[in-house]
Write an enzyme that holds these catalytic residues in place. Structure first.
Site, PDB file in Angstrom:
ATOM      1  N   ASN A 489       0.812  -1.215   0.000  1.00  0.00           N
ATOM      2  CA  ASN A 489       0.000   0.000   0.000  1.00  0.00           C
ATOM      3  C   ASN A 489       0.848   1.269   0.000  1.00  0.00           C
ATOM      4  O   ASN A 489       0.356   2.336   0.344  1.00  0.00           O
ATOM      5  CB  ASN A 489      -0.933  -0.010   1.223  1.00  0.00           C
ATOM      6  CG  ASN A 489      -2.343   0.424   0.873  1.00  0.00           C
ATOM      7  OD1 ASN A 489      -2.731   0.401  -0.287  1.00  0.00           O
ATOM      8  ND2 ASN A 489      -3.114   0.817   1.872  1.00  0.00           N
ATOM      9  N   ASN A 516      -2.950   4.884  -1.458  1.00  0.00           N
ATOM     10  CA  ASN A 516      -2.865   4.327  -0.112  1.00  0.00           C
ATOM     11  C   ASN A 516      -4.246   4.396   0.541  1.00  0.00           C
ATOM     12  O   ASN A 516      -4.611   5.396   1.158  1.00  0.00           O
ATOM     13  CB  ASN A 516      -1.834   5.099   0.710  1.00  0.00           C
ATOM     14  CG  ASN A 516      -1.675   4.508   2.107  1.00  0.00           C
ATOM     15  OD1 ASN A 516      -2.119   3.392   2.378  1.00  0.00           O
ATOM     16  ND2 ASN A 516      -1.040   5.262   2.992  1.00  0.00           N
ATOM     17  N   ASP A 537      -3.220  -8.189   9.006  1.00  0.00           N
ATOM     18  CA  ASP A 537      -2.239  -7.108   9.016  1.00  0.00           C
ATOM     19  C   ASP A 537      -0.832  -7.678   9.097  1.00  0.00           C
ATOM     20  O   ASP A 537      -0.613  -8.774   9.631  1.00  0.00           O
ATOM     21  CB  ASP A 537      -2.497  -6.178  10.206  1.00  0.00           C
ATOM     22  CG  ASP A 537      -3.788  -5.391  10.054  1.00  0.00           C
ATOM     23  OD1 ASP A 537      -4.248  -5.226   8.909  1.00  0.00           O
ATOM     24  OD2 ASP A 537      -4.341  -4.951  11.084  1.00  0.00           O
ATOM     25  N   ASP A 538       0.127  -6.893   8.615  1.00  0.00           N
ATOM     26  CA  ASP A 538       1.497  -7.391   8.585  1.00  0.00           C
ATOM     27  C   ASP A 538       2.133  -7.494   9.967  1.00  0.00           C
ATOM     28  O   ASP A 538       3.217  -8.072  10.116  1.00  0.00           O
ATOM     29  CB  ASP A 538       2.366  -6.507   7.675  1.00  0.00           C
ATOM     30  CG  ASP A 538       2.369  -5.046   8.108  1.00  0.00           C
ATOM     31  OD1 ASP A 538       1.756  -4.731   9.147  1.00  0.00           O
ATOM     32  OD2 ASP A 538       2.981  -4.220   7.400  1.00  0.00           O
ATOM     33  N   GLU A 626     -12.269   0.661   8.346  1.00  0.00           N
ATOM     34  CA  GLU A 626     -12.653  -0.251   7.265  1.00  0.00           C
ATOM     35  C   GLU A 626     -13.162  -1.573   7.816  1.00  0.00           C
ATOM     36  O   GLU A 626     -14.055  -2.210   7.243  1.00  0.00           O
ATOM     37  CB  GLU A 626     -11.478  -0.462   6.304  1.00  0.00           C
ATOM     38  CG  GLU A 626     -10.481  -1.535   6.676  1.00  0.00           C
ATOM     39  CD  GLU A 626      -9.560  -1.144   7.832  1.00  0.00           C
ATOM     40  OE1 GLU A 626      -8.726  -1.967   8.213  1.00  0.00           O
ATOM     41  OE2 GLU A 626      -9.671  -0.013   8.351  1.00  0.00           O
ATOM     42  N   ASP A 627     -12.617  -2.006   8.967  1.00  0.00           N
ATOM     43  CA  ASP A 627     -13.075  -3.250   9.576  1.00  0.00           C
ATOM     44  C   ASP A 627     -14.467  -3.099  10.166  1.00  0.00           C
ATOM     45  O   ASP A 627     -15.300  -4.002  10.071  1.00  0.00           O
ATOM     46  CB  ASP A 627     -12.083  -3.724  10.640  1.00  0.00           C
ATOM     47  CG  ASP A 627     -11.612  -2.590  11.549  1.00  0.00           C
ATOM     48  OD1 ASP A 627     -12.145  -1.462  11.435  1.00  0.00           O
ATOM     49  OD2 ASP A 627     -10.710  -2.828  12.369  1.00  0.00           O
ATOM     50  N   ARG A 672     -13.140   5.913  15.886  1.00  0.00           N
ATOM     51  CA  ARG A 672     -13.865   4.651  15.709  1.00  0.00           C
ATOM     52  C   ARG A 672     -15.244   4.719  16.360  1.00  0.00           C
ATOM     53  O   ARG A 672     -16.206   4.132  15.855  1.00  0.00           O
ATOM     54  CB  ARG A 672     -13.035   3.486  16.252  1.00  0.00           C
ATOM     55  CG  ARG A 672     -11.795   3.242  15.396  1.00  0.00           C
ATOM     56  CD  ARG A 672     -10.897   2.173  15.953  1.00  0.00           C
ATOM     57  NE  ARG A 672     -11.380   0.820  15.691  1.00  0.00           N
ATOM     58  CZ  ARG A 672     -11.251   0.186  14.531  1.00  0.00           C
ATOM     59  NH1 ARG A 672     -10.700   0.804  13.494  1.00  0.00           N
ATOM     60  NH2 ARG A 672     -11.673  -1.052  14.395  1.00  0.00           N
TER      61      ARG A 672
END
EC number: 2.4.1.224
Length: 717
Positions: A489, A516, A537-538, A626-627, A672
């Site tokens: 990204n 991004n 996620d990384d 986004e989640d 959030r």
């Protein structure tokens, strides 16, 4: 027979030219003899099949012609005096009296008998007369997906005999007519519609006709006559019912309206006393002097005559009291005006009670507590009253608005018993749904989990190469992994060359995005060939192989849910009057974060191409939520909660600093909370569902040898 003659000539010629020894000659004769016998048997079999009629299950009584409801040409038949009549089997259950083996191919099919008029030859009396209401019922089934013209493929049989009102037919002659039906078979798999059972003086709550093992769609059941799981309770239809545009939230002057004419005298006395004590809140009406059933007159002189049932819209609540008959048409009349029914009838089985939650749309009170009804109604808040009025309005339009709707609802209730895997959930039966997409589950789910395809791991990363490589190495050893797709990204820096990535045995592909955006993780990339997607996620490098493999197995059982590891809850704050995002450990969850979660690839298409409002753009602009947006999307369409797997609750990257982790930012948490509040307004409701369970392996924490456990390394908190 030509083939047989040719074979015989061949055998004769073979014998004539054969010059073998005696032993070979005997063997040849035996072989040829067997061939002749087989050929003769095959010939006779073919001749029998070609000459005999192909009888169906009902021995030649098959009728594949679509029924035409022609009232000018009703077939007249004589009642069979020798037909065996049996009384209603009060012990019938779904398992004893219904032959489910006639119900094939996961669909309910109903055969309607042709319009017939059964006549007693001795008295020349007609068994039943077809009413307009029953004609509408037959027509509704005929034009529905349930109808079949072939009795061989029918699961249920619907007689054309009108038994809706027991007052208008001879019950003994009606029983004989039923027994004379072609496929009666003691009433097995037959459905009988009846709304007004019994008669003076007993007024039984079930049809007084010899129906044997037939299923009764009845409008007057009490808890004694109703056979749970077998019969279906339906409403008593009102011929006076009119569709009027009553408003659920309209101002209604009276708290309680009583306009039912046939309430038993002892309860009328109680209501008169209440009317005197609460004259401004209780409207008590009775019959007018001219006996016009479309009008009601007050028992006092404070009000003029009022039009019925329109007058019911004047009250927030309307009483359904005890009368000689258990079921009354007043119930649907009350609901048609969006008035909340107050049901003061003990043991009354309400229409479609098996699937409808009447506590959301009515108030039930015991008959001997009728004197306290006003006190109980005053205790209900105005907010609750509005909710109940909306529920009444929705239930009426969904299940009671006309005879066609009532008929098809009754058949669907029965269908849900026969094919439970296709049945709607209780929430789907009772939830007011303003979003068209959430009226059905878009995924065609098998009853059993299909053979495993494996999953595609989609890793969203920006610049954490070391953590990314470590995650790839851990994912590569998960047995159910099929491939890995890395979403790079970062547009300012190219991803590492593929040769520098860890060497793994699974396919690995890298995509660099043009912008991004957090929504890039949900794009339906063509490289994704599996239905299951693990978005991760990384920095989520703490999950074990067993945890990931077990999470995928749970997703296979629930592919329409989000299944994952980090969980969160949404709560309502009364002080701020807003929704709040909560990450503390609680007994409930309503979201599973997609930083480590499985979902069906269908949801990636929906997120990318069908996200409501400006949610997707807002997420990309603020680089957050986004989640949460994905959880809202799935919950809104399926009305299902997410599923958390394994007990792990801590997902902090050990090598990452607090500034690197986005979730550590307090502003991030405030945003959030704002996301949840904003998304709920866009959807017009709060679609998230709260649950109090998670999925763990069967032998989790059992004192059992590790070698016998499928998932040993489930990890810690």
């Amino acid at each position: 027979m030509t083939k047989i003659k040719n074979l015989l000539s061949f055998v004769t010629q073979s014998r004539a030219i054969s010059h073998t020894n005696p032993r070979e000659h005997i063997l040849n004769c035996l072989t040829y003899g067997l061939l002749v016998i087989v050929a003769l048997c095959a010939g006779f079999l073919l001749w029998d099949l070609s000459s005999s009629p192909r009888d169906g299950f009902f021995h030649g009584k098959r009728d594949s012609h679509t029924l035409i409801l022609d009232l000018e040409h009703i077939q007249e038949l004589a009642v069979n005096p020798e037909a065996e009549q049996r009384a209603r089997n009060v012990n019938c259950t779904f398992w004893d009296c219904l032959n489910i083996y006639k119900c094939e191919h996961d669909r309910l099919k109903v055969y309607i008998y042709p319009l017939q008029e059964f006549v007693d030859e001795q008295s020349d009396k007609t068994a039943t007369t077809l009413s307009s209401e029953y004609f509408q019922i037959l027509e509704a089934v005929l034009k529905s997906r349930y109808y079949t013209s072939n009795p061989n493929e029918a699961c249920l049989f619907l007689p054309s005999l009108d038994l809706l009102n027991q007052n208008v037919f001879d019950k003994h002659l009606a029983g004989a007519a039923l027994a004379s039906l072609d496929f009666w078979d003691r009433g097995a798999n037959h459905i009988i519609f009846n709304m007004l059972p019994g008669g003076a003086p007993s007024y039984n709550t079930v049809l007084d006709v010899n129906t044997d093992n037939a299923i009764i769609f009845g409008g007057g059941f009490d808890s004694w006559s109703y056979r749970p799981g077998f019969d279906v309770a339906i409403p008593v239809w009102s011929p006076r019912l009119v569709r009027q545009h009553a408003h659920a939230t309209a101002q209604r002057k009276f708290l309680l309206v009583v306009a039912q004419l046939n309430i038993l005298p002892r309860f009328v006395r109680t209501l008169r006393e209440l009317s005197l004590a609460h004259s401004e809140q209780l409207l008590l009406l009775g019959a007018c002097e001219n006996l016009d059933l479309t009008m009601r007159c007050p028992l006092s002189q404070h009000h003029k005559s009022l039009e019925y049932p329109r007058l019911l819209s004047r009250g927030k609540f309307c009483l359904l009291g005890r009368s000689l008959r258990m079921g009354q048409p007043d119930l649907v009349e009350i609901m048609s005006q969006h008035c909340i029914p107050v049901i003061a009838v003990d043991n009354y089985v309400l229409p479609f009670e098996d699937v409808i939650d009447w506590s959301l749309a009515s108030v039930r009170i015991r008959e001997n507590e009728l004197h306290s009804v006003m006190q109980k109604l005053k205790a209900i808040s105005s907010v609750k009253i509005v909710e109940m009025q909306k529920q009444v309005q929705w239930l009426f339009s969904k299940y009671f608005k006309d005879l066609k709707t009532v008929t098809l609802t009754a058949l669907e209730v029965l269908e849900s018993r026969i094919f439970p895997l296709r049945a709607r959930s209780s929430r789907q039966w009772n939830t007011i749904d303003t979003n068209a997409r959430s009226t059905f589950n878009p995924l065609f789910l098998p009853s059993l989990a299909p053979k495993s395809q494996g999953f595609t791991a989609v890793i969203l990363t920006y610049d954490r190469v070391e953590s990314l490589f470590l995650l790839i190495q851990k994912l590569a050893v998960v047995p159910s992994l099929q491939s890995i797709l890395v979403i790079w990204n970062n547009q300012k820096k190219s991803p590492p060359h593929l040769s520098t990535f860890p060497s793994i045995s699974k396919p690995l592909k890298i995509r660099q995005t043009k912008e991004n955006k957090l929504s890039n993780r949900f794009y339906p990339y063509p490289e994704i060939e599996t239905e299951a997607i693990l978005t991760i996620d990384d920095d989520i490098i703490m999950l074990t192989t067993d945890e990931l493999d077990f999470g995928y197995e749970v997703w296979r059982e629930f592919p329409d849910h989000i299944v994952g590891f980090p969980s969160r809850i949404h709560v309502w704050e009364n002080v701020t009057m807003r929704w709040h995002y909560e990450s503390e450990w609680t007994n409930q969850i309503s979201m599973v974060l997609t930083g480590a979660a499985f979902h069906h690839k269908y949801w990636s298409h929906m997120y990318t191409h069908a996200m409501p409002g400006d949610i997707k753009d807002w997420v990309d602009e603020h680089m957050n939520c986004e989640d949460i947006a994905m959880n809202f999307l799935v919950a809104n369409i399926t009305n299902n909660p997410p599923i958390k797997v394994t007990p792990r609750k801590k997902f902090k990257c050990p090598e990452c600093t607090n500034t690197e982790m986005l979730s550590a930012d307090l502003n991030h948490m405030r945003e959030r909370s704002a996301c949840i509040d904003r998304f709920s307004k866009i959807y017009g409701r709060m679609p998230l569902r709260t649950v109090e369970f998670r999925a763990d392996p069967v032998l989790f924490r059992d004192n059992f040898p590790d070698k016998l456990k499928r998932y040993n390394d489930i990890g810690s908190l």
